[in-house]
Design an enzyme around this catalytic site. Sequence first.
Site, PDB file in Angstrom:
ATOM      1  N   LYS A 269      19.257 -13.653  51.506  1.00 27.24           N
ATOM      2  CA  LYS A 269      18.792 -12.334  50.820  1.00 27.24           C
ATOM      3  C   LYS A 269      17.289 -12.071  51.376  1.00 27.24           C
ATOM      4  O   LYS A 269      16.470 -12.871  51.609  1.00 27.24           O
ATOM      5  CB  LYS A 269      18.557 -12.647  49.244  1.00 27.24           C
ATOM      6  CG  LYS A 269      18.157 -11.494  48.562  1.00 27.24           C
ATOM      7  CD  LYS A 269      18.200 -11.373  47.058  1.00 27.24           C
ATOM      8  CE  LYS A 269      17.398 -10.564  46.171  1.00 27.24           C
ATOM      9  NZ  LYS A 269      17.182 -10.554  44.895  1.00 27.24           N
ATOM     10  N   LYS A 281      10.930  -3.150  37.410  1.00 27.07           N
ATOM     11  CA  LYS A 281      10.252  -3.962  36.670  1.00 27.07           C
ATOM     12  C   LYS A 281       9.196  -3.867  35.766  1.00 27.07           C
ATOM     13  O   LYS A 281       8.406  -2.922  36.370  1.00 27.07           O
ATOM     14  CB  LYS A 281      10.219  -5.385  37.806  1.00 27.07           C
ATOM     15  CG  LYS A 281      11.359  -5.930  38.213  1.00 27.07           C
ATOM     16  CD  LYS A 281      11.039  -6.917  39.132  1.00 27.07           C
ATOM     17  CE  LYS A 281      12.232  -7.666  39.888  1.00 27.07           C
ATOM     18  NZ  LYS A 281      13.031  -8.428  39.044  1.00 27.07           N
ATOM     19  N   GLU A 353      19.767  -5.629  43.027  1.00 21.17           N
ATOM     20  CA  GLU A 353      20.008  -5.268  44.224  1.00 21.17           C
ATOM     21  C   GLU A 353      20.320  -6.342  45.374  1.00 21.17           C
ATOM     22  O   GLU A 353      21.153  -6.045  46.237  1.00 21.17           O
ATOM     23  CB  GLU A 353      18.752  -4.632  44.850  1.00 21.17           C
ATOM     24  CG  GLU A 353      17.731  -5.354  45.435  1.00 21.17           C
ATOM     25  CD  GLU A 353      17.205  -6.699  44.220  1.00 21.17           C
ATOM     26  OE1 GLU A 353      17.246  -6.329  43.162  1.00 21.17           O
ATOM     27  OE2 GLU A 353      16.745  -7.542  44.803  1.00 21.17           O
ATOM     28  N   ARG A 355      22.545  -8.981  45.030  1.00 17.86           N
ATOM     29  CA  ARG A 355      23.796  -8.970  45.474  1.00 17.86           C
ATOM     30  C   ARG A 355      24.796  -7.913  46.125  1.00 17.86           C
ATOM     31  O   ARG A 355      25.502  -8.145  46.990  1.00 17.86           O
ATOM     32  CB  ARG A 355      24.687  -9.274  44.042  1.00 17.86           C
ATOM     33  CG  ARG A 355      24.388  -8.004  43.059  1.00 17.86           C
ATOM     34  CD  ARG A 355      24.753  -8.677  41.502  1.00 17.86           C
ATOM     35  NE  ARG A 355      23.527  -9.141  40.937  1.00 17.86           N
ATOM     36  CZ  ARG A 355      23.490  -9.757  39.825  1.00 17.86           C
ATOM     37  NH1 ARG A 355      24.427  -9.406  38.871  1.00 17.86           N
ATOM     38  NH2 ARG A 355      22.408 -10.445  39.247  1.00 17.86           N
TER      39      ARG A 355
HETATM   40  N1  BES Z   1      14.649 -10.807  42.477  1.00 17.01           N
HETATM   41  C1  BES Z   1      15.287 -10.809  41.324  1.00 17.01           C
HETATM   42  C2  BES Z   1      15.321 -12.278  40.706  1.00 17.01           C
HETATM   43  C3  BES Z   1      14.252 -13.142  40.509  1.00 17.01           C
HETATM   44  C4  BES Z   1      13.455 -13.042  39.271  1.00 17.01           C
HETATM   45  C5  BES Z   1      13.726 -13.845  41.703  1.00 17.01           C
HETATM   46  C6  BES Z   1      12.651 -13.857  39.122  1.00 17.01           C
HETATM   47  C7  BES Z   1      12.404 -14.573  41.483  1.00 17.01           C
HETATM   48  C8  BES Z   1      12.027 -14.707  40.235  1.00 17.01           C
HETATM   49  C9  BES Z   1      16.553  -9.956  41.210  1.00 17.01           C
HETATM   50  O1  BES Z   1      16.701  -8.895  41.993  1.00 17.01           O
HETATM   51  C10 BES Z   1      16.667  -9.325  39.848  1.00 17.01           C
HETATM   52  O2  BES Z   1      15.699  -8.536  39.551  1.00 17.01           O
HETATM   53  N2  BES Z   1      17.777  -9.812  39.251  1.00 17.01           N
HETATM   54  C11 BES Z   1      17.973  -9.408  37.857  1.00 17.01           C
HETATM   55  C12 BES Z   1      19.548  -8.917  37.583  1.00 17.01           C
HETATM   56  C13 BES Z   1      19.498  -8.286  36.440  1.00 17.01           C
HETATM   57  C14 BES Z   1      19.105  -6.842  36.438  1.00 17.01           C
HETATM   58  C15 BES Z   1      21.123  -8.185  36.105  1.00 17.01           C
HETATM   59  C16 BES Z   1      17.474 -10.272  36.882  1.00 17.01           C
HETATM   60  O3  BES Z   1      17.618 -11.530  36.990  1.00 17.01           O
HETATM   61  O4  BES Z   1      16.641  -9.976  35.904  1.00 17.01           O
HETATM   62 ZN    ZN Z   2      15.681  -9.329  44.041  1.00 16.12          ZN
HETATM   63 ZN    ZN Z   3      16.014  -7.188  41.471  1.00 21.39          ZN
END
Ligand code: BES
Ligand code: ZN
Ligand code: ZN
Length: 501
Positions: A269, A281, A353, A355
């Site tokens: 990724k 976020k 994003e 995935r």
């Molecule tokens: N990049 C993030 C995941 C992440 C979170 C990596 C904390 C490292 C530390 C990912 O893209 C994300 O934001 N995922 C969301 C998915 C959700 C919206 C379904 C998440 O995990 O909250």
């Molecule tokens: Zn991410």
């Molecule tokens: Zn994200």
Amino acid sequence: MKVILKNQKLENIPCDVLIINLFENTKTLNGGTGAVDTALDGLIKKIIKEDGFKGKLGSTLAIRTNGEIPAKKVVIVGLGEKEKFDLSSVRKASAAGIRCAKKEKAKTVCSILHGAGAGKIDIKDAAQALTEVSQLALYNFDRFKSKDKKEPKKEIQTLIIAEADKDKLKDIEAGIKRGEIVARAQSLARDMVTESAITMTPTKIANIARKIAKENKLKIKVLDSEACRKLGMGAFLAVAQGSHEPPKFIEIKYTPKGKPKKHIAIVGKGITFDSGGLSLKPANSMETMKDDMSGSAAVIGTMSVIRELQPKVAITMIVATTENMPGGKAYRPGDVIQAMNGKTIEILNTDAEGRVTLADAISYVVKQKPDEIIDLATLTGACVVALGDTSNGVMTNDQKFADKIIKAGNEAGERMWQLPLYDEDRDKIKSDIADMINTGSKGKSGAQNGAVFIEKFVSDIPWVHIDIAGPSWIDKENEYGPKGPTGVGVRTLINYLTNYV
Ligand code: BES
Ligand code: ZN
Ligand code: ZN
């Protein structure tokens, strides 16, 4: 730091710090430690007693030698309990020893091979661990510090490993070489993540990949957004829409001499910054989001040393890299997009994003019919909640394959912990109007929601998904290095690609 092997006795080597070791609660000093003690007329035994040094794993004690031996100081490192001693103890002890030597302002350090005398540990592994961890523990990124704020260059320049037994030299030499290669690859991954999104753009990642491909004589393709559009990568491009930075799709190929045993795809990724997009976020969750390209750093780091390692497998590395930003053209919740394999995705959250980009990265490589696919991704916050920063989440469609990856990771000191994928989990990404949604059950099994989504694109190829969101960034230093980006994944990949196929 240079690591050199000397066919000499430990106690005869001139250096600033000589590192020896001690198991917890041992009465008699033997092996190298015993020899140094004898050369110092029992000084070590005396001081251990006086200071109450117990030999707890990773504890250290520094002693002046007052010219009794060529080493100016001796550092004793605790190895912990003998019964619990393993390769991970070797790593902890190695890191503690080298850090203590640094504190003592040593330039030349000589170390005993921790674990070499204990019987259980292969001498080559002991040499690799000492070399690897010593380099990684001293890792320091000060490129952005003004001259007067940089750490003074009093760093350790030479690490000497002493071995009197001629028969062991070849194995130790091989271990040193491998440790040095692994540390170099992982340090590159750390550098890439630490650098930050303002300069570590998709374009820069592509340029690093080009340089690595050139140096290693590997085939490389870099596709721009137009080329991606022609291939039908509607998913990857949807994520890229919200940013001014042009996305890059990178493919690097390694082919071994002779017939490859397998063809393995490694996919990372590569979100150079994850703002969440329109599903923005909160500010504090964004602080570390430059690390959302850690998966790509791990696969690129691995490819940077692949010529030296010469694995007997063909490898295709894929990185679909972009920023995830909420610009005027950003993709939106509710949008339905189409991936390269024809499957449609209803976007419910633009922050899921990773995935979506992996959907196209994997669809692309599946066309080449690799024997195995491994993806590494900082995919979910849920995985961090579940496992913290001490282990990676493993999810799979092929248990035997996952077992090997888990073993390879754990051996290399990158902990792997499996999470299950059940058919009920697979049902949770059904969409009313498209083939799938990009989220899943709200507030439940977030790591698995991400995995079952990616699984839709792997066809029937054995696949392991490694969610590295936790270990990719640590808040407190550990034996492998300082707090911040870790370069996790490199050691697992190298161990798997060279020892498991
Ligand atoms: N990049 C993030 C995941 C992440 C979170 C990596 C904390 C490292 C530390 C990912 O893209 C994300 O934001 N995922 C969301 C998915 C959700 C919206 C379904 C998440 O995990 O909250
Ligand atoms: Zn991410
Ligand atoms: Zn994200």
